[in-house]
Design an enzyme around this catalytic site. Structure first.
Site, PDB file in Angstrom:
ATOM      1  CG  LEU A   1      -7.921  -1.882  47.071  1.00 33.35           C
ATOM      2  CD1 LEU A   1      -6.980  -0.819  46.519  1.00 33.35           C
ATOM      3  CD2 LEU A   1      -7.151  -2.771  48.063  1.00 33.35           C
TER       4      LEU A   1
ATOM      5  N   GLY B   1     -27.429 -34.045  61.921  1.00 35.04           N
ATOM      6  CA  GLY B   1     -28.460 -33.394  61.093  1.00 35.04           C
ATOM      7  C   GLY B   1     -28.889 -32.050  61.651  1.00 35.04           C
TER       8      GLY B   1
ATOM      9  CD  GLU C   1      -9.270  -6.615  55.601  1.00 39.24           C
ATOM     10  OE1 GLU C   1      -8.110  -6.445  56.029  1.00 39.24           O
ATOM     11  OE2 GLU C   1     -10.291  -6.216  56.170  1.00 39.24           O
TER      12      GLU C   1
HETATM   13  C1  LIG Z   1     -18.064  -9.856  51.409  1.00 35.27           C
HETATM   14  C2  LIG Z   1     -16.902  -9.123  50.825  1.00 35.27           C
HETATM   15  C3  LIG Z   1     -16.443  -7.966  51.439  1.00 35.27           C
HETATM   16  C4  LIG Z   1     -15.389  -7.231  50.882  1.00 35.27           C
HETATM   17  N1  LIG Z   1     -14.989  -6.050  51.455  1.00 35.27           N
HETATM   18  C5  LIG Z   1     -14.130  -5.240  50.765  1.00 35.27           C
HETATM   19  C6  LIG Z   1     -13.865  -3.902  51.216  1.00 35.27           C
HETATM   20  O1  LIG Z   1     -14.347  -3.462  52.271  1.00 35.27           O
HETATM   21  N2  LIG Z   1     -13.072  -3.093  50.445  1.00 35.27           N
HETATM   22  C7  LIG Z   1     -12.520  -3.539  49.288  1.00 35.27           C
HETATM   23  O2  LIG Z   1     -11.839  -2.755  48.635  1.00 35.27           O
HETATM   24  N3  LIG Z   1     -12.714  -4.812  48.859  1.00 35.27           N
HETATM   25  C8  LIG Z   1     -13.517  -5.662  49.556  1.00 35.27           C
HETATM   26  N4  LIG Z   1     -13.769  -6.938  49.105  1.00 35.27           N
HETATM   27  C9  LIG Z   1     -13.068  -7.429  47.927  1.00 35.27           C
HETATM   28  C10 LIG Z   1     -12.101  -8.578  48.232  1.00 35.27           C
HETATM   29  O3  LIG Z   1     -10.978  -8.085  48.929  1.00 35.27           O
HETATM   30  C11 LIG Z   1     -11.774  -9.256  46.905  1.00 35.27           C
HETATM   31  O4  LIG Z   1     -12.948  -9.977  46.521  1.00 35.27           O
HETATM   32  C12 LIG Z   1     -10.590 -10.193  47.004  1.00 35.27           C
HETATM   33  O5  LIG Z   1      -9.396  -9.474  47.204  1.00 35.27           O
HETATM   34  C13 LIG Z   1     -10.412 -11.074  45.761  1.00 35.27           C
HETATM   35  O6  LIG Z   1     -10.561 -10.353  44.573  1.00 35.27           O
HETATM   36  P1  LIG Z   1     -11.568 -10.899  43.454  1.00 35.27           P
HETATM   37  O7  LIG Z   1     -12.855 -11.183  44.109  1.00 35.27           O
HETATM   38  O8  LIG Z   1     -11.563  -9.983  42.304  1.00 35.27           O
HETATM   39  O9  LIG Z   1     -10.941 -12.294  43.026  1.00 35.27           O
HETATM   40  P2  LIG Z   1      -9.828 -12.526  41.875  1.00 35.27           P
HETATM   41  O10 LIG Z   1      -8.689 -11.592  42.071  1.00 35.27           O
HETATM   42  O11 LIG Z   1     -10.498 -12.543  40.555  1.00 35.27           O
HETATM   43  O12 LIG Z   1      -9.333 -13.984  42.237  1.00 35.27           O
HETATM   44  C14 LIG Z   1     -10.010 -15.171  41.771  1.00 35.27           C
HETATM   45  C15 LIG Z   1      -9.148 -16.383  42.166  1.00 35.27           C
HETATM   46  O13 LIG Z   1      -7.861 -16.295  41.520  1.00 35.27           O
HETATM   47  C16 LIG Z   1      -6.823 -16.339  42.495  1.00 35.27           C
HETATM   48  N5  LIG Z   1      -5.721 -15.469  42.060  1.00 35.27           N
HETATM   49  C17 LIG Z   1      -5.801 -14.198  41.569  1.00 35.27           C
HETATM   50  N6  LIG Z   1      -4.589 -13.731  41.313  1.00 35.27           N
HETATM   51  C18 LIG Z   1      -3.705 -14.695  41.674  1.00 35.27           C
HETATM   52  C19 LIG Z   1      -2.280 -14.811  41.657  1.00 35.27           C
HETATM   53  N7  LIG Z   1      -1.490 -13.823  41.233  1.00 35.27           N
HETATM   54  N8  LIG Z   1      -1.723 -15.955  42.085  1.00 35.27           N
HETATM   55  C20 LIG Z   1      -2.509 -16.964  42.530  1.00 35.27           C
HETATM   56  N9  LIG Z   1      -3.849 -16.927  42.597  1.00 35.27           N
HETATM   57  C21 LIG Z   1      -4.435 -15.802  42.152  1.00 35.27           C
HETATM   58  C22 LIG Z   1      -7.472 -15.834  43.787  1.00 35.27           C
HETATM   59  O14 LIG Z   1      -6.783 -16.282  44.944  1.00 35.27           O
HETATM   60  C23 LIG Z   1      -8.864 -16.445  43.671  1.00 35.27           C
HETATM   61  O15 LIG Z   1      -8.835 -17.772  44.090  1.00 35.27           O
HETATM   62  C24 LIG Z   1     -14.770  -7.709  49.688  1.00 35.27           C
HETATM   63  C25 LIG Z   1     -15.228  -8.891  49.100  1.00 35.27           C
HETATM   64  C26 LIG Z   1     -16.287  -9.583  49.634  1.00 35.27           C
HETATM   65  C27 LIG Z   1     -16.773 -10.833  48.935  1.00 35.27           C
END
Ligand SMILES: Cc1cc2nc3c(=O)[nH]c(=O)nc-3n(C[C@H](O)[C@H](O)[C@H](O)COP(=O)(O)OP(=O)(O)OC[C@H]3O[C@@H](n4cnc5c(N)ncnc54)[C@H](O)[C@@H]3O)c2cc1C
Length: 381
Positions: A125, A341, A364
């Site tokens: 996604l 520690g 998620e």
């Molecule tokens: C180890 C790992 C495994 C993963 N596995 C999968 C997977 O299997 N499949 C998949 O599709 N994705 C996966 N992901 C992606 C994961 O779901 C996303 O990283 C997550 O949804 C956040 O998106 P982003 O990293 O782009 O952060 P951003 O969307 O850039 O968010 C950055 C910050 O801004 C905040 N923010 C953003 N929009 C808003 C809003 N409207 N209101 C308030 N706060 C907001 C967020 O809460 C966060 O604190 C994975 C990520 C990691 C690190």
């Protein structure tokens, strides 16, 4: 909802606990250090039915309930959070959308081998510009005769490396924004499907987090999941269920950290007595135990609602994930404090639990997103 486990749920818990202790725990530190998952664990979990426990037997599953699924994830994560998420992402993010939205043919072809553990699955996604803003997809799927042609890339995909099948969300009608997204079942051996990069991470290091690239990747027309335009809805429904799995993972991490803290507190002697005699330590354990129980009740309620066929349990699964991930962060931090520690060095596993806990506040849907989901529901009530 019954607070007591029934005989089947108890059997599942005991089997998962034994497997976690005997087969997973001895490998957990090594898998974390090498950042490599031991695939023989997948085969063993497949034999035990862990990879499709909540899906009907006719589709290769165990025919049990979602509470059994949550129990398995808790037990695995109590010794190794990477193992917990391998199962959770596979079941919740790949098997579940195929079970819910797939045709009979798709279920027979893809769900049966997935749920029986013959191969792992993943969900694609997230993209570089589409994280929280998941509707902003750049990956496209264009119908060309009897085939969909996918182009684009997905980042941070759990199980992305070993997966045999990915459920992929892509834009089929850019002008319709999130309503123009569709979901596809994409076998990993399709030409043009490439695992481009494995990420190095703070925690859950043994779990594969990969970038997937689709370059003129052609799949049969019948691999569309649901109808064109259903992709965003399928993704959101999938995450509603998936969050129960991540909440169970967070719960397991918290409980595992507490188990180690309790054992250590009874052993460690300072000032001529076990540190468990000090009220400062007792109160930490009391807080952990109370919060872990509360998290488990939220996880089980959300699982129960899914089992009962509630149309909408998104608020409850978001509450379970929000709360359990917070509990995991607190419990692992305090567990290190109990160890002093020694908690900070990798001779003991609590530092791994601390690193593993953080991701439960991010994937998620971040904790901020869970609050958006919950507050929207509260304001609508
Ligand atoms: C180890 C790992 C495994 C993963 N596995 C999968 C997977 O299997 N499949 C998949 O599709 N994705 C996966 N992901 C992606 C994961 O779901 C996303 O990283 C997550 O949804 C956040 O998106 P982003 O990293 O782009 O952060 P951003 O969307 O850039 O968010 C950055 C910050 O801004 C905040 N923010 C953003 N929009 C808003 C809003 N409207 N209101 C308030 N706060 C907001 C967020 O809460 C966060 O604190 C994975 C990520 C990691 C690190």
């Amino acid at each position: 909802m019954d607070f007591e486990l029934d005989d089947i749920q108890k059997m599942v818990r005991d089997t998962a606990r034994k497997f976690a202790k005997e087969e997973v725990a001895p490998l957990a530190a090594e898998m974390d250090k090498t950042a490599k998952f031991r695939m023989e664990l997948v085969n063993k979990m497949a034999e035990l039915g862990f990879l499709g426990v909540a899906f009907p037997e006719e589709y290769g599953g165990g025919g049990m309930d979602y509470r059994c699924y949550a129990i398995i994830i808790e037990e695995l994560s109590a010794v190794c959070a990477s193992t917990g998420v391998v199962v959770s992402a596979h079941s919740s993010l790949c098997c579940d959308p195929i079970f819910k939205s797939g045709t009979e043919e798709q279920k027979k072809k893809f769900l049966v081998p997935l749920a029986s553990g013959k191969m792992l699955g993943c969900l694609g996604l997230t993209e570089t510009q589409a994280g929280t803003d998941a509707g902003n997809q750049k990956t496209t799927a264009v119908l060309d005769g009897n085939e969909w042609v996918l182009n684009g890339s997905k980042i941070f995909i759990t199980n992305g490396g070993p997966a045999g099948v990915a459920v992929v969300i892509a834009a089929t009608d850019k002008s319709a924004a999130h309503k123009g997204l569709s979901a596809f079942i994409v076998p990993a051996d399709t030409k043009g499907y490439k695992v481009a990069k494995e990420e190095h991470k703070l925690g859950i290091r043994a779990s594969s987090t990969a970038e997937l690239v689709f370059d003129e990747c052609r799949i049969p027309k019948e691999n569309l999941l649901g109808k064109p335009g259903d992709g965003f809805k399928i993704a959101l429904q999938t995450l509603d269920g998936g969050r129960i799995g991540i909440a169970a993972q967070a719960l397991g991490i918290a409980r595992g950290a507490m188990d180690h803290a309790v054992a250590y507190a009874k052993e460690r002697v300072q000032f001529g007595q076990a540190i468990s005699n000090f009220q400062a330590i007792q109160w930490k354990l009391a807080d952990m135990a109370t919060e872990i129980d509360a998290a488990r009740l939220l996880v089980w309620r959300a699982a129960w609602m899914k089992d009962m066929g509630f149309k909408n349990y998104g608020k409850e699964s978001a509450m379970a994930k929000l709360f359990a991930s917070d509990v995991a962060m607190k419990a692992t931090r305090e567990a290190i404090q109990v160890f002093g520690g020694y908690g900070y060095i990798d001779e003991y596993p609590v530092e791994r639990f601390y690193r593993d806990a953080k991701i439960t506040e991010i994937y998620e849907g971040t904790s901020e997103v869970q609050k958006i989901v919950i507050s929207r529901a509260v304001l609508q009530d």
